[in-house]
Design a protein around this motif. Structure first.
Motif, PDB file in Angstrom:
ATOM      1  N   ALA A   1       2.539   2.125  -6.376  1.00  0.00           N
ATOM      2  CA  ALA A   1       3.108   1.349  -7.350  1.00  0.00           C
ATOM      3  C   ALA A   1       1.254   0.807  -8.004  1.00  0.00           C
ATOM      4  O   ALA A   1       1.083   0.714  -9.318  1.00  0.00           O
ATOM      5  CB  ALA A   1       3.966   0.479  -7.593  1.00  0.00           C
ATOM      6  N   LEU A   2       1.037   0.060  -7.087  1.00  0.00           N
ATOM      7  CA  LEU A   2      -0.736  -0.587  -6.927  1.00  0.00           C
ATOM      8  C   LEU A   2      -1.338   0.092  -7.546  1.00  0.00           C
ATOM      9  O   LEU A   2      -2.557   0.259  -8.302  1.00  0.00           O
ATOM     10  CB  LEU A   2      -0.681  -1.217  -5.859  1.00  0.00           C
ATOM     11  N   LYS A   3      -1.460   1.323  -6.676  1.00  0.00           N
ATOM     12  CA  LYS A   3      -2.325   2.735  -7.225  1.00  0.00           C
ATOM     13  C   LYS A   3      -1.611   3.217  -8.760  1.00  0.00           C
ATOM     14  O   LYS A   3      -3.435   3.089  -9.494  1.00  0.00           O
ATOM     15  CB  LYS A   3      -2.346   3.536  -5.922  1.00  0.00           C
ATOM     16  N   GLY A   4      -0.655   2.954  -9.382  1.00  0.00           N
ATOM     17  CA  GLY A   4      -1.121   3.824 -10.146  1.00  0.00           C
ATOM     18  C   GLY A   4      -0.788   3.202 -11.734  1.00  0.00           C
ATOM     19  O   GLY A   4      -1.130   3.571 -12.675  1.00  0.00           O
ATOM     20  N   GLN A   5      -0.853   1.871 -10.681  1.00  0.00           N
ATOM     21  CA  GLN A   5      -1.826   0.762 -11.738  1.00  0.00           C
ATOM     22  C   GLN A   5      -2.863   0.672 -11.772  1.00  0.00           C
ATOM     23  O   GLN A   5      -3.236  -0.486 -12.771  1.00  0.00           O
ATOM     24  CB  GLN A   5      -0.743  -0.224 -11.794  1.00  0.00           C
ATOM     25  N   GLY A   6      -3.918   0.969 -10.821  1.00  0.00           N
ATOM     26  CA  GLY A   6      -5.410   0.876 -11.314  1.00  0.00           C
ATOM     27  C   GLY A   6      -5.822   1.039 -10.593  1.00  0.00           C
ATOM     28  O   GLY A   6      -7.192   0.064 -10.113  1.00  0.00           O
ATOM     29  N   PHE A   7      -5.126  -0.478  -9.294  1.00  0.00           N
ATOM     30  CA  PHE A   7      -5.312  -1.111  -7.973  1.00  0.00           C
ATOM     31  C   PHE A   7      -6.509  -0.507  -6.848  1.00  0.00           C
ATOM     32  O   PHE A   7      -5.631   0.866  -6.586  1.00  0.00           O
ATOM     33  CB  PHE A   7      -4.639  -1.805  -6.903  1.00  0.00           C
ATOM     34  N   ALA A   8      -8.034  -0.371  -6.366  1.00  0.00           N
ATOM     35  CA  ALA A   8      -8.544   0.749  -5.835  1.00  0.00           C
ATOM     36  C   ALA A   8      -8.051   0.307  -4.283  1.00  0.00           C
ATOM     37  O   ALA A   8      -7.990   0.918  -3.094  1.00  0.00           O
ATOM     38  CB  ALA A   8      -9.540   0.243  -6.145  1.00  0.00           C
ATOM     39  N   GLU A   9      -8.029  -1.642  -4.465  1.00  0.00           N
ATOM     40  CA  GLU A   9      -7.389  -2.020  -2.628  1.00  0.00           C
ATOM     41  C   GLU A   9      -6.262  -2.542  -2.457  1.00  0.00           C
ATOM     42  O   GLU A   9      -6.001  -3.565  -3.644  1.00  0.00           O
ATOM     43  CB  GLU A   9      -8.499  -2.978  -2.588  1.00  0.00           C
ATOM     44  N   ALA A  10      -5.840  -2.599  -1.573  1.00  0.00           N
ATOM     45  CA  ALA A  10      -4.666  -3.930  -1.611  1.00  0.00           C
ATOM     46  C   ALA A  10      -4.315  -4.140  -0.128  1.00  0.00           C
ATOM     47  O   ALA A  10      -4.788  -4.208   0.768  1.00  0.00           O
ATOM     48  CB  ALA A  10      -2.802  -3.289  -1.323  1.00  0.00           C
ATOM     49  N   SER A  11      -4.053  -5.388  -0.160  1.00  0.00           N
ATOM     50  CA  SER A  11      -3.722  -6.258   0.808  1.00  0.00           C
ATOM     51  C   SER A  11      -2.251  -6.734   1.185  1.00  0.00           C
ATOM     52  O   SER A  11      -2.432  -8.132  -0.171  1.00  0.00           O
ATOM     53  CB  SER A  11      -4.559  -7.747   1.607  1.00  0.00           C
ATOM     54  N   LEU A  12      -1.297  -6.764   1.605  1.00  0.00           N
ATOM     55  CA  LEU A  12      -0.182  -7.240   1.291  1.00  0.00           C
ATOM     56  C   LEU A  12       0.228  -8.747   2.653  1.00  0.00           C
ATOM     57  O   LEU A  12      -0.082  -8.068   4.008  1.00  0.00           O
ATOM     58  CB  LEU A  12       0.539  -5.679   1.849  1.00  0.00           C
TER      59      LEU A  12
END
Length: 70
Positions: A25-36
């Motif tokens: 979902a984050l990738k689909g909204q344009g986020f390139a990186e994520a830290s949960l």
């Protein structure tokens, strides 16, 4: 670029599925990186109206992303 805090509400069979769905979902909204930072279970409807629609979307099987952009 500064980090953008988000809350993600979704339904998943297990923690691995939840992480995969959240990252997709984050990738689909344009986020390139994520830290949960935290994964948890919501046992009742949130009191905060900010999450009202996101909670309903999650119950309907959608992945709801609430981003806090300045």
């Amino acid at each position: 670029e500064a980090a953008i805090p988000v809350n993600i509400l979704l339904r998943a069979a297990d923690e691995d599925s939840a992480v995969r769905l959240a990252l997709e979902a984050l990738k689909g909204q344009g986020f390139a990186e994520a830290s949960l930072d935290q994964i948890g279970v919501i046992l009742e409807e949130p009191d905060d109206p900010t999450f009202e629609q996101a909670y309903e979307d999650a119950l309907a099987g959608e992945v709801a992303v609430v981003a806090y952009r300045a």
